[in-house]
Write a protein that holds these residues in place. Sequence first.
Motif, short mmCIF file in Angstrom:
data_model
loop_
_atom_site.label_atom_id
_atom_site.label_comp_id
_atom_site.label_asym_id
_atom_site.label_seq_id
_atom_site.Cartn_x
_atom_site.Cartn_y
_atom_site.Cartn_z
N VAL A 298 0.85 -1.19 0.00
CA VAL A 298 0.00 0.00 0.00
C VAL A 298 0.89 1.24 0.00
O VAL A 298 1.77 1.37 0.85
N ASN A 299 0.67 2.11 -0.96
CA ASN A 299 1.45 3.34 -1.09
C ASN A 299 0.71 4.50 -0.46
O ASN A 299 -0.42 4.81 -0.85
N VAL A 300 1.34 5.12 0.53
CA VAL A 300 0.82 6.35 1.14
C VAL A 300 1.92 7.39 1.03
O VAL A 300 3.09 7.02 0.88
N PRO A 301 1.58 8.68 1.05
CA PRO A 301 2.62 9.70 0.91
C PRO A 301 3.74 9.52 1.95
O PRO A 301 3.48 9.47 3.14
N GLY A 302 4.95 9.35 1.46
CA GLY A 302 6.11 9.23 2.33
C GLY A 302 6.39 7.84 2.87
O GLY A 302 7.34 7.65 3.62
N ASP A 303 5.60 6.84 2.49
CA ASP A 303 5.81 5.51 3.05
C ASP A 303 5.13 4.43 2.21
O ASP A 303 4.23 4.72 1.41
N ASP A 304 5.56 3.21 2.38
CA ASP A 304 4.92 2.04 1.78
C ASP A 304 4.72 1.01 2.88
O ASP A 304 5.60 0.80 3.70
N PHE A 305 3.56 0.38 2.89
CA PHE A 305 3.30 -0.71 3.83
C PHE A 305 3.23 -2.00 3.03
O PHE A 305 2.50 -2.08 2.04
N VAL A 306 3.96 -3.01 3.47
CA VAL A 306 3.96 -4.30 2.78
C VAL A 306 3.56 -5.39 3.77
O VAL A 306 4.11 -5.47 4.87
N VAL A 307 2.60 -6.21 3.36
CA VAL A 307 2.14 -7.32 4.19
C VAL A 307 2.13 -8.58 3.33
O VAL A 307 1.65 -8.56 2.19
#
Length: 100
Positions: free
Chosen positions: A58-67
């Motif tokens: 998931v791409n959010v401004p300033g970061d990526d979350f990976v699961v």
Amino acid sequence: MMVNVHAVNLAVDKKLVEYVQERMDRLEKYYDKIVSSDVYLKVEKTSEKENKFVEVKVNVPGDDFVVKKQCKTFEEAIELSAETLERMLVKRKEKIRSHA
């Protein structure tokens, strides 16, 4: 939200793609600044029953979350991934709110 579904070495039916889209859209309730998400669906050729792998980025401004999750069905793996992402996004939202 834009959701890209990538099936690695398998063909996915329209119903599964719609399920992924619908489940990912629900994440916007927890954090409304999501830019896009990539969902990778893979089947490992193993003797185990839990051979379905789902990786959600998931791409959010300033970061990526990976699961990454491994389950018996893609639906179960997507559900577990989404629940984990919900917790991560809520934490991020609270962190940003406390700094503002």
